[in-house]
Write a protein that holds these residues in place. Structure first.
Motif, PDB file in Angstrom:
ATOM      1  N   GLN A   2      13.483  15.390  25.570  1.00 33.86           N
ATOM      2  CA  GLN A   2      14.362  14.250  25.792  1.00 33.86           C
ATOM      3  C   GLN A   2      15.648  14.686  26.487  1.00 33.86           C
ATOM      4  N   VAL A   3      16.196  13.757  27.241  1.00 34.76           N
ATOM      5  CA  VAL A   3      17.566  13.843  27.718  1.00 34.76           C
ATOM      6  C   VAL A   3      18.268  12.588  27.222  1.00 34.76           C
ATOM      7  N   ARG A   4      19.300  12.753  26.407  1.00 37.76           N
ATOM      8  CA  ARG A   4      20.048  11.598  25.909  1.00 37.76           C
ATOM      9  C   ARG A   4      20.909  11.023  27.032  1.00 37.76           C
ATOM     10  N   VAL A   5      20.861   9.721  27.162  1.00 38.46           N
ATOM     11  CA  VAL A   5      21.659   9.025  28.171  1.00 38.46           C
ATOM     12  C   VAL A   5      22.599   8.086  27.428  1.00 38.46           C
ATOM     13  N   TYR A   6      23.860   8.465  27.330  1.00 39.35           N
ATOM     14  CA  TYR A   6      24.861   7.638  26.657  1.00 39.35           C
ATOM     15  C   TYR A   6      25.412   6.642  27.669  1.00 39.35           C
ATOM     16  N   ASN A   7      24.928   5.407  27.569  1.00 37.37           N
ATOM     17  CA  ASN A   7      25.270   4.359  28.519  1.00 37.37           C
ATOM     18  C   ASN A   7      26.504   3.578  28.043  1.00 37.37           C
ATOM     19  N   LYS A   8      27.042   2.770  28.929  1.00 38.47           N
ATOM     20  CA  LYS A   8      28.168   1.860  28.660  1.00 38.47           C
ATOM     21  C   LYS A   8      29.457   2.621  28.330  1.00 38.47           C
TER      22      LYS A   8
ATOM     23  N   PRO B 112      32.267   9.925  33.471  1.00 43.60           N
ATOM     24  CA  PRO B 112      30.911  10.477  33.378  1.00 43.60           C
ATOM     25  C   PRO B 112      30.960  11.987  33.177  1.00 43.60           C
ATOM     26  N   ARG B 113      29.981  12.496  32.416  1.00 41.98           N
ATOM     27  CA  ARG B 113      29.921  13.939  32.203  1.00 41.98           C
ATOM     28  C   ARG B 113      28.503  14.339  31.832  1.00 41.98           C
ATOM     29  N   LEU B 114      28.256  15.652  31.929  1.00 40.23           N
ATOM     30  CA  LEU B 114      26.957  16.224  31.614  1.00 40.23           C
ATOM     31  C   LEU B 114      27.125  17.245  30.500  1.00 40.23           C
ATOM     32  N   ASP B 115      26.331  17.097  29.430  1.00 35.66           N
ATOM     33  CA  ASP B 115      26.360  18.049  28.319  1.00 35.66           C
ATOM     34  C   ASP B 115      25.161  18.974  28.429  1.00 35.66           C
TER      35      ASP B 115
ATOM     36  N   GLY C  41      21.610  26.377  28.108  1.00 35.13           N
ATOM     37  CA  GLY C  41      22.114  25.995  29.423  1.00 35.13           C
ATOM     38  C   GLY C  41      21.419  24.821  30.058  1.00 35.13           C
ATOM     39  N   GLU C  42      20.386  24.282  29.419  1.00 30.70           N
ATOM     40  CA  GLU C  42      19.681  23.154  30.009  1.00 30.70           C
ATOM     41  C   GLU C  42      20.409  21.852  29.710  1.00 30.70           C
ATOM     42  N   PRO C  43      20.321  20.855  30.603  1.00 31.00           N
ATOM     43  CA  PRO C  43      20.974  19.559  30.360  1.00 31.00           C
ATOM     44  C   PRO C  43      20.371  18.859  29.147  1.00 31.00           C
ATOM     45  N   THR C  44      21.222  18.398  28.256  1.00 29.15           N
ATOM     46  CA  THR C  44      20.760  17.705  27.054  1.00 29.15           C
ATOM     47  C   THR C  44      21.241  16.262  26.979  1.00 29.15           C
ATOM     48  N   ALA C  45      22.368  15.927  27.590  1.00 29.08           N
ATOM     49  CA  ALA C  45      22.908  14.568  27.505  1.00 29.08           C
ATOM     50  C   ALA C  45      23.723  14.261  28.747  1.00 29.08           C
ATOM     51  N   VAL C  46      23.668  12.996  29.166  1.00 31.63           N
ATOM     52  CA  VAL C  46      24.441  12.518  30.307  1.00 31.63           C
ATOM     53  C   VAL C  46      25.198  11.280  29.856  1.00 31.63           C
ATOM     54  N   TRP C  47      26.488  11.236  30.132  1.00 31.77           N
ATOM     55  CA  TRP C  47      27.328  10.082  29.809  1.00 31.77           C
ATOM     56  C   TRP C  47      27.574   9.321  31.102  1.00 31.77           C
ATOM     57  N   LEU C  48      27.185   8.038  31.117  1.00 30.72           N
ATOM     58  CA  LEU C  48      27.272   7.259  32.356  1.00 30.72           C
ATOM     59  C   LEU C  48      27.450   5.779  32.045  1.00 30.72           C
ATOM     60  N   SER C  49      27.615   5.000  33.102  1.00 31.53           N
ATOM     61  CA  SER C  49      27.656   3.544  33.020  1.00 31.53           C
ATOM     62  C   SER C  49      26.690   3.002  34.062  1.00 31.53           C
TER      63      SER C  49
END
Length: 439
Positions: free
Chosen positions: A301-307, A315-318, A323-331
């Motif tokens: 999974q990749v968590r996508v924190y929307n809104k 926006p940011r990338l966790d 070192g692999e992408p685990t979460a993306v914060w976006l709108s």
């Protein structure tokens, strides 16, 4: 009228708000809400005799036409409440089924809803035939009530069999389409998450598809599948799925195989979360529980924190410890952070790929060339003197082994300086076969 009890604990306001939104999504106007607390359900009314009398009086005072109970009621509890109040009583499962019947658009979705409804009411048929019950004795006065119920059950069983056969045929057709996508090595990504988290908005932002978007529960029921190009030109298939909810009825989980199969067969899941929801951690746990129930709990999974626009956060990338992408914060609504998400997806999928040389004899070159180019995995192509072809491709280990097993196809290591990727040791468990279905 809405009714919710706190079993062993007070009623949570967030749960009551969600149930209110669920009722409004069905198109009803809430006249009043009755809450209470019990240690355990009452066998007769579920709510207890005193609370049941309170509901009856409130129905008279508010002229309510239906009572919605935010719990699962047994057929006898439902009939007892209807007999006492004199109005229709629906439990949580019946309410969600009603919403689904309003929202289903495709032929397959409508059949799935009808099948789930029939299975739900199978044990509740008796209430529809009370006018045919045997109330008198004597010759010529015995009513056909029991015969009518048996007839109705038989007709219902026939209809269930007809719907099941139609859904099996549609499932075979959908599986055929899925296998055609599987024959072309294109990774699939499924959007999953709690209902109203913004999955359809994100799907529209990523694909440009005309997906239905609304601020309501279960706005999307029918699965949508579209192709998206990642940075670098590699294509993926993105699927939008039905939203999950607290205490999702099991018959719905079993019925909506079409949309849930897209999640179960995906290479990567994008778990969309409403970042502004104060109970987002609880929602995440509930979605993970449903994913485990449908057999998709082990997929990456990749968590996508929307809104995030509601939180005034950029926006940011966790990234995780490795070192692999685990979460993306976006709108998704503001189209902020979509580039971070596409980059994260490309990076997660690229971890399962390795650069190789594929050499095909003339008899196998034509068909294989079409598939590899359609997948966008070809980095270079070289004609051979004997009429065959040689490609430099990026393929996962499992798909590469499947290619090597084909007649007239040979798999070679790339020459020095070809930019070979180091294979990921754990990738084999993450990626499903895209050249051989469910290998």
């Amino acid at each position: 009228m809405l009714v919710r009890l706190g079993l062993g604990a007070p009623v949570e306001q967030e749960d009551l708000d969600e149930f209110t939104q669920l009722a409004e999504s069905a198109g009803v106007t809430v006249a009043t809400t009755i809450t209470g607390r019990r240690e355990r359900p009452d066998p007769r009314f579920f709510v207890g005799s005193g609370k049941a009398e309170e509901i009856r009086q409130a129905v008279v005072e508010t002229c309510a036409e239906v009572v919605l109970v935010d719990h699962a009621l047994s057929p006898s509890q439902e009939r007892n409440l209807e007999k006492l109040t004199g109005v229709r009583v629906l439990d949580r499962a019946a309410l969600i089924l009603d919403i689904f019947s309003q929202r289903a658009r495709s032929h397959e979705g409508k059949l799935e809803v009808e099948l789930a409804q029939l299975r739900h009411i199978a044990s509740r048929l008796v209430r529809g035939w009370t006018h045919l019950e045997r109330q008198k004795g004597g010759i010529g006065l015995r009513g056909p009530g029991e015969t009518q119920l048996e007839t109705d059950r038989r007709l219902l069983g026939v209809r269930v069999k007809v719907l099941s056969k139609r859904l099996e045929k549609l499932q075979q057709q959908r599986e055929t389409g899925r296998q055609r996508r599987v024959e072309i090595p294109i990774p699939s990504v499924a959007l999953v998450g709690y209902t109203n988290a913004g999955k359809s908005t994100l799907f529209r932002a990523l694909t440009g598809a005309d997906a239905y978007v609304a601020d309501q529960l279960f706005a999307t029921l029918d699965p949508l599948v579209r192709r998206v190009d990642l940075p670098g030109g590699s294509p993926i298939v993105v699927a939008d799925t039905v939203g999950f909810i607290r205490e999702l009825p099991h018959e719905l989980v079993a019925a909506f195989r079409s949309t849930l199969t897209e999640a179960r067969e995906a290479t990567l899941l994008l778990h969309v979360v409403d970042a502004s929801d104060p109970r987002r951690d609880e929602r995440i746990a509930q979605v993970d529980a449903v994913l485990a129930e449908v057999g998709a709990g082990e997929l990456p999974q990749v968590r996508v924190y929307n809104k995030i626009d509601r939180l005034d956060e950029p926006p940011r990338l966790d990234r995780g410890a490795s070192g692999e992408p685990t979460a993306v914060w976006l709108s998704a609504a503001k189209r902020q952070g979509l580039d971070l998400l596409l980059g994260a997806v490309a990076e997660r999928l690229s971890r399962f790929a390795r650069r190789r040389v594929v050499r095909a004899e003339p008899r196998a070159a034509g068909a294989l060339r079409a598939r590899l180019h359609a997948a966008g995995v070809v980095r270079s192509e070289t004609p051979l003197p004997d009429g065959g072809l040689e490609w430099l491709v990026d393929l996962p280990e499992e798909q590469a082994r499947e290619l090597a097993s084909r007649p007239g196809v040979e798999l070679l290591e790339p020459p020095p300086g070809a930019g070979a990727h180091q294979p990921c040791a754990s990738g084999e468990g993450y990626l499903q076969s895209v050249l051989n279905p469910r290998a």
